[in-house]
Motif scaffolding. Structure first.
Motif, PDB file in Angstrom:
ATOM      1  N   ILE A 116       0.859  -1.172   0.000  1.00 42.79           N
ATOM      2  CA  ILE A 116       0.000   0.000   0.000  1.00 42.79           C
ATOM      3  C   ILE A 116       0.899   1.227   0.000  1.00 42.79           C
ATOM      4  CG2 ILE A 116      -1.792  -1.251   1.279  1.00 42.79           C
ATOM      5  CD1 ILE A 116      -1.066   0.360   3.748  1.00 42.79           C
ATOM      6  N   THR A 117       0.326   2.382  -0.297  1.00 42.38           N
ATOM      7  CA  THR A 117       1.129   3.598  -0.358  1.00 42.38           C
ATOM      8  C   THR A 117       0.665   4.600   0.690  1.00 42.38           C
ATOM      9  OG1 THR A 117      -0.302   4.754  -1.935  1.00 42.38           O
ATOM     10  CG2 THR A 117       1.396   3.259  -2.844  1.00 42.38           C
ATOM     11  N   LEU A 118       1.571   5.521   1.022  1.00 40.40           N
ATOM     12  CA  LEU A 118       1.228   6.579   1.967  1.00 40.40           C
ATOM     13  C   LEU A 118       0.111   7.449   1.400  1.00 40.40           C
ATOM     14  CD1 LEU A 118       2.005   7.702   4.724  1.00 40.40           C
ATOM     15  CD2 LEU A 118       3.616   9.231   3.578  1.00 40.40           C
ATOM     16  N   ALA A 119       0.107   7.635   0.067  1.00 43.10           N
ATOM     17  CA  ALA A 119      -0.949   8.439  -0.562  1.00 43.10           C
ATOM     18  C   ALA A 119      -2.316   7.780  -0.381  1.00 43.10           C
ATOM     19  CB  ALA A 119      -0.646   8.618  -2.050  1.00 43.10           C
ATOM     20  N   GLU A 120      -2.368   6.457  -0.493  1.00 39.98           N
ATOM     21  CA  GLU A 120      -3.633   5.743  -0.282  1.00 39.98           C
ATOM     22  C   GLU A 120      -4.124   5.911   1.155  1.00 39.98           C
ATOM     23  OE1 GLU A 120      -3.691   1.856  -3.160  1.00 39.98           O
ATOM     24  OE2 GLU A 120      -2.144   1.897  -1.600  1.00 39.98           O
ATOM     25  N   VAL A 121      -3.201   5.865   2.092  1.00 39.56           N
ATOM     26  CA  VAL A 121      -3.553   6.028   3.504  1.00 39.56           C
ATOM     27  C   VAL A 121      -4.036   7.440   3.771  1.00 39.56           C
ATOM     28  CG1 VAL A 121      -2.667   5.976   5.861  1.00 39.56           C
ATOM     29  CG2 VAL A 121      -1.967   4.210   4.228  1.00 39.56           C
ATOM     30  N   ALA A 122      -3.286   8.433   3.270  1.00 41.80           N
ATOM     31  CA  ALA A 122      -3.649   9.837   3.490  1.00 41.80           C
ATOM     32  C   ALA A 122      -5.012  10.157   2.884  1.00 41.80           C
ATOM     33  CB  ALA A 122      -2.579  10.750   2.902  1.00 41.80           C
ATOM     34  N   ALA A 123      -5.358   9.476   1.797  1.00 39.45           N
ATOM     35  CA  ALA A 123      -6.643   9.727   1.134  1.00 39.45           C
ATOM     36  C   ALA A 123      -7.823   9.306   1.996  1.00 39.45           C
ATOM     37  CB  ALA A 123      -6.694   8.984  -0.202  1.00 39.45           C
TER      38      ALA A 123
END
Length: 281
Positions: A116-123
């Protein structure tokens, strides 16, 4: 006429806005609510405005993340001066550590072949203010079908015994207490039942802890008896809170507002402790 002294909003890892949390507190019949977001006070102004509209007293609060022997220990603060510049600067530093931890967890998940990516989490975060935490990572894991629930996400990967659990260097619980005190607040140890360490609690009492969250969804009956006795012995406050984080996948997390509540005398006691500390500065 009860108080819930532990709740979270979209300013940290809750799913309800501060206004929505206050509105739910009103519907649950609470008279007093404390917003205790993780390492931030960003949701308090909105909550206080909503509290005035709905006739609910909002206790300014926070939940500070610290570490003891590699494990998370959370310290609740109440009645701090939330405009104190030194206090706010230290909170910014704590949130920077939280961001580092998110990156470390994502890297550990990658080692487990879970990408998973940090961008997915932040979203997953619903507001621009505040911070991102493990529940947001759990939401991505659920969304990708890696786990089926928040409970499974924390048990298998994100909790203290999970395969992706990491903890970068943070302040100690004693430093968290000192930080709250320096801002004129009172410090209460959150959910001691999770730590299984009465000696740590005794050490923090000696350091100046003002109260213990005796009643919490993660404290069992044995915990309640033990920590109630310790609080009485030390002459410190016994608090209660649901640790409400809103709803994820249709399930309330940890518990609903008011499921654990304190009498208004507890609120008065905390306020008086804070006033005494502030007068001594």
């Amino acid at each position: 006429m009860r108080a819930d002294l532990h709740s979270h909003t979209t300013a940290s890892d809750g799913t309800f806005t501060p206004r929505q949390v206050v509105e739910r507190a009103k519907a649950k019949g609470l008279a007093v609510l404390s917003i205790t977001d993780h390492d931030t006070v960003a949701g308090l102004s909105e909550a206080q405005a909503a509290g005035m509209e709905h006739g609910i007293e909002i206790v300014p609060g926070i939940e500070i993340s610290s570490i003891y022997k590699g494990r998370d220990v959370h310290v609740l603060g109440y009645y701090m001066n939330i405009a104190d510049e030194v206090f706010l600067a230290r909170l910014t530093e704590l949130r920077d550590v939280r961001q580092l931890r998110n990156k470390m967890i994502i890297a550990r998940l990658a080692e487990l072949n879970i990408h998973i990516t940090l961008a997915e989490v932040a979203a997953r975060k619903k507001e621009t203010v505040g911070n991102v935490g493990r529940p947001h990572i759990a939401e991505v894991l659920i969304e990708k079908g890696i786990v089926s629930s928040m409970e499974e996400a924390f048990t298998r990967y994100l909790g203290s015994t999970g395969a992706a659990y990491v903890n970068p260097p943070r302040i100690t619980p004693e430093e968290a207490i000192d930080l709250i005190h320096a801002a004129g607040g009172v410090a209460v140890l959150a959910h001691p039942g999770l730590y299984k360490n009465p000696e740590l609690v005794r050490t923090l009492i000696v350091h100046g802890l003002d109260g213990i969250e005796v009643y919490h969804p993660d404290n069992n009956t044995e915990d309640e008896v033990l920590y109630s006795a310790l609080a009485d012995e030390a002459g410190i406050s016994k608090t209660s809170g649901s640790d409400f984080h809103g709803m994820r996948s249709g399930v309330v997390f940890h518990a609903d507002l008011g499921d654990r509540s304190a009498p208004l005398t507890t609120v008065q006691e905390l306020r008086q402790r804070a006033e005494k500390r502030q007068a001594a500065v």
